[in-house]
Design an enzyme around this catalytic site. Structure first.
Site, PDB file in Angstrom:
ATOM      1  N   GLU A 272       0.845  -1.205   0.000  1.00 21.82           N
ATOM      2  CA  GLU A 272       0.000   0.000   0.000  1.00 21.82           C
ATOM      3  C   GLU A 272       0.870   1.242   0.000  1.00 21.82           C
ATOM      4  OE1 GLU A 272      -2.267   3.356   2.019  1.00 21.82           O
ATOM      5  OE2 GLU A 272      -0.347   2.441   2.505  1.00 21.82           O
TER       6      GLU A 272
ATOM      7  N   ASP B 278      -7.018   1.564   7.761  1.00 25.84           N
ATOM      8  CA  ASP B 278      -5.571   1.633   7.537  1.00 25.84           C
ATOM      9  C   ASP B 278      -4.936   1.758   8.920  1.00 25.84           C
ATOM     10  OD1 ASP B 278      -2.964   2.555   6.999  1.00 25.84           O
ATOM     11  OD2 ASP B 278      -3.554   3.370   5.069  1.00 25.84           O
TER      12      ASP B 278
END
Ligand SMILES: *[C@@H]1O[C@H](CO)[C@@H](O)[C@H](O)[C@H]1NC(C)=O
Ligand SMILES: *[C@@H]1O[C@H](CO)[C@@H](O)[C@H](O)[C@H]1NC(C)=O
Ligand SMILES: *[C@@H]1O[C@H](CO)[C@@H](O)[C@H](O)[C@H]1NC(C)=O
Ligand SMILES: *[C@@H]1O[C@H](CO)[C@@H](O)[C@H](O)[C@H]1NC(C)=O
Ligand SMILES: *[C@@H]1O[C@H](CO)[C@@H](O)[C@H](O)[C@H]1NC(C)=O
Ligand SMILES: *[C@@H]1O[C@H](CO)[C@@H](O)[C@H](O)[C@H]1NC(C)=O
Length: 723
Positions: A412, A441
């Site tokens: 990511e 996240d």
């Protein structure tokens, strides 16, 4: 107009005795079936889910996940993937690999001379380990501080200061006559995506960029103590990060390159070359390095020229900031290695019983620039704790109505690569079957609940927050702490590009959510984002971790178990109305008319109201007992709710950035972190304001019509009727 086949028949007038008797029989049979089939109701399982929260499990997982720095594709990253796979194995779990372009630092040097004739002194570019740091040995494995995908090169030039590196900062420099051609731009972190800072510097003619952490933004002020005494960034701390302005593997734009067992790095795939990637303009054309607050201050001391404006200055006690360029000379050398590496996404699947072909996806990334205790493994710890609770529910007889998929993404940090590759690869499956994607996240960076969503999910999040306890005050709910002194919570939108919901929302149009505790934290992307920081400052009791897992899981359970999907498109219509008013305000006095868009939004609101009434009608009860519903009718209604979001996407995508299909939410062109409503209209307005040419205003109008047509298509989906 004709009724579609699956709508309920019109309600009859007075019930006859026969009908009452018949409904009694139906009720009794339904009750019997109900109790025979599932001894525990779905809501009871959901309460059980909340009661199973376990902070020690979250803490244990976080410690294990953050023992070593684990940049994407490293051996430590593979070890963390194996850990996650094993922790999820009861559900069961599998992994999928891709060969993608990543970027690694090979050589870096930076030296500073106070003037062209003075000797230069090198910076060591090292983040210092503090005495007694339990992670000191592992810190040696951390990737050197760098900007992923920065251009390789050696540059020496006079330094100029550009504040936060925003478009308006560079405009201010131009208007003040500061010549940036050939200069090394010094900018500070904190307002926009670093890839946009570098691009802006490059566009302004800079030869290189250096981005530093200003103590004013990350040092906590006069009383702020740096880690480990306090939560603030130590003077030698450096924020690492990517400068890639696209998303997904840069060499496979729009498609994926999976690597099956034994396929090596996926050499059989179609790929752009590194030269083609460079030509795309999505990676910087100039070298760039991040530096610490201490090094930033040393550089400031060598910059002369005009004094910088007040808002550009540092905190009290720091040197006066000037604009330059020069006389200080920065000499920067960077050599990076862009190379195809293998990354791994890990999944666990809990198959749905009644609708196994409908998917509720929960995702979090796993790779970290350093130890990743906040970013992202607080989310991974929450995911694993949540998975343990689901497994316990399964043991007590629960199976979800729809399939739940837990996703652990890789890479990511380089540009949402793992999630984007997977979404591109599974686009049609997701487009036809995904109910929602729920992203987390950095689950925990501190106190305070923050939530972002596509608006049909607002009500569900609010509902769920009323059932979860505030992790910082056991005498109130999360909802109460969330609204604070106000009377309604603030929910952000999902147009930004900062994390893994981007491909789901912006490429495919999957209704999505993103949640977090705490907004931003000073040691972001530095060596100090470790378990000690979390235990001391981020979440000493791990109550925020379990609260994150609770609300994340509860939203997922409702989406997976509710017979009728808990989507409300009335909030979508209201939100669009508000956004349209805002953007309209931006172009007052121009020939652009927003009435087509307002009209389509009114239609959406009425279609949303209608489908809500249909839901109510389906949920009819007699004497407080729910009637059995026609499963095909339920399915058809749910499909309309699920697919309406897809209608906001357009095959053509945004003008000039076609990968972005969603016409309502997308990233700002000038700050990838920023969410824009109607990004296509916004881009067109930007252009039109620059040229003020009549054809550019006509293009704005075209974009308004295009969004209006998408909104109208969404209304048709909600109604389930042809025109
Ligand atoms: C700006 O600086 C560059 C490099 O020093 C120089 O070549 C150029 O002539 C300067 N431009 C102006 C307008 O002063
Ligand atoms: C810049 O630094 C490099 C590496 O230390 C050195 O080789 C080079 O001569 C320097 N260039 C200038 C102009 O000082
Ligand atoms: C770049 O990375 C590849 C793959 O890891 C490695 O084989 C190669 O030696 C590296 N090149 C340099 C210059 O470090
Ligand atoms: C905790 O919540 C209760 C109920 O809302 C409130 O009265 C109290 O002030 C809160 N305590 C703190 C420390 O915020
Ligand atoms: C879990 O919470 C309890 C209090 O509710 C606390 O005593 C304990 O230390 C916490 N566990 C961890 C690992 O922080
Ligand atoms: C833009 O053009 C219109 C018509 O040509 C003119 O009336 C208007 O003043 C211009 N606006 C700006 C900001 O230049």
């Amino acid at each position: 107009m004709r009724e579609p086949l699956l709508l309920p028949p019109p309600a009859t007038s007075k019930p006859t005795a026969m009908a009452i008797l018949a409904s009694l029989v139906v009720v009794v049979v339904a009750l019997l079936l109900h109790f025979a089939a599932s001894p525990i109701s779905k809501p009871t399982y959901h309460d059980l889910f909340l009661s199973l929260s376990d902070n020690s499990t979250a803490a244990r997982h976080l410690r294990a996940l953050t023992l070593r720095p684990h940049v994407a594709s490293s051996a430590a990253d593979a070890a963390v993937a194996a850990y996650v796979l094993s922790a999820l194995s009861a559900l069961p779990a599998h992994s999928a690999s891709y060969g993608v372009l990543l970027s690694f630092p090979v050589r870096r040097s930076l030296s500073l001379a106070p003037s062209p004739s003075a000797p230069a002194a090198p910076f060591d570019l090292v983040q210092e380990v503090y005495p007694g740091d339990p992670y000191a040995a592992a810190a040696a494995e951390a990737i050197p501080t760098f900007h992923a995908f920065a251009a390789s090169g050696a540059v020496a030039g006079p330094v100029a200061y550009a504040n936060y590196g925003r478009v308006e900062d560079f405009e201010a420099l131009v208007s003040l006559g500061v010549n940036l051609t050939g200069a090394v731009v010094l900018a500070r972190y904190g307002k926009i995506y670093r890839g946009d800072i570098v691009r802006n510097a490059q566009d302004a003619g800079a030869a290189a960029t250096v981005i530093y952490t200003d103590a004013k933004d990350y040092g906590g002020g006069a009383a702020g103590k740096p880690f480990p005494e306090g939560p603030w960034m130590p003077p030698s701390g450096v924020q690492i990060g990517s400068t890639y302005r696209g998303l997904g593997d840069p060499t496979t734009p729009g498609w994926a390159c999976a690597t099956g067992a034994g396929d090596g790095d996926g050499g059989e795939c179609e790929r752009w070359s590194v030269a083609e990637v460079a030509a795309s303009g999505l990676v910087p054309g100039i070298p760039s390095l991040p530096v610490s607050a201490r090094d930033g201050e040393a550089i400031h001391r060598t910059i002369g020229g005009r004094m910088a404006p007040d808002e550009w200055q540092g905190e009290e006690g720091s040197p006066v900031y000037r604009l330059g360029p020069g006389p200080g000379i920065l000499n920067l050398t960077y050599m990076g290695n862009e190379t195809i590496a293998t990354i791994q996404n890990v999944f666990a699947v809990i198959e749905g019983k009644e609708e196994p072909d409908r998917f509720v996806l929960l995702g979090n990334h796993r790779d970290a620039w350093t130890f990743g205790a906040v970013d992202p493994n607080s989310g991974t710890a929450a995911l694993l704790e949540l998975a343990q609770r689901l497994w316990k529910l399964q043991k007590r007889g629960w199976t979800p109505r729809r399939t739940i998929v837990l996703c652990s993404w890789d890479a990511e940090e380089y540009g949402l690569i793992g999630s984007t590759e997977w979404v591109e690869e599974n686009r049609e499956m997701l487009s036809s079957r995904a109910v929602a994607y729920l992203n987390v996240d950095s689950a925990v960076a501190g106190p305070g609940f923050y939530s972002y969503a596509t608006p049909q999910l607002d009500e569900l999040i609010i509902d769920a927050s009323k059932k979860v306890q505030d992790p910082d005050n056991s005498s109130q709910t999360l909802y109460e702490s969330w609204i604070g002194s106000g009377n309604s919570p603030t929910i952000g939108r999902l147009g930004g590009g900062g994390t893994d919901f981007a491909a789901f929302v912006q490429h495919v149009g999957v209704p999505s959510v993103d949640i977090a505790f705490g907004e931003g934290y000073p040691v972001y992307h530095s060596l100090y984002d470790d378990f000690m920081w979390m235990e001391k400052f981020g979440d000493p009791m791990f109550h925020r971790h379990v609260a994150a897992a609770s609300i994340w899981g509860l939203v997922a359970l409702r989406l997976a178990d509710d017979e009728i999907l808990p989507f409300d498109y009335v909030s979508y219509a209201l939100e669009l109305q508000e956004s349209t008013r805002e953007i309209q305000h931006d172009v007052l006095g121009t020939p652009v008319s927003f009435s087509p868009l307002f009209k389509s939004i009114r239609e959406l609101k009425s279609a949303a109201t209608e489908i809500n009434a249909e839901k109510k009608a389906l949920e009819r009860e007699i004497w407080g007992i729910k009637l059995e519903k026609n499963p095909l009718k339920v399915r058809e209604l749910n499909d309309r709710l699920m697919m309406a979001e897809r209608a906001f996407t357009d095959r053509e995508g945004l003008c000039g950035r076609q990968w972005y299909k969603h016409l309502i939410y997308g990233p700002s062109q000038h700050n990838d972190y920023g969410s824009k409503s109607f990004p296509g209209i916004d881009d067109a307005i930007d252009e039109a304001k620059k040229s003020n040419a009549s054809e550019s205003w006509r293009f704005v109008q075209h974009e308004v019509y295009r969004v209006a047509r998408a909104v109208t298509r969404a209304s048709l989906v909600l109604k389930g009727k042809f025109t």
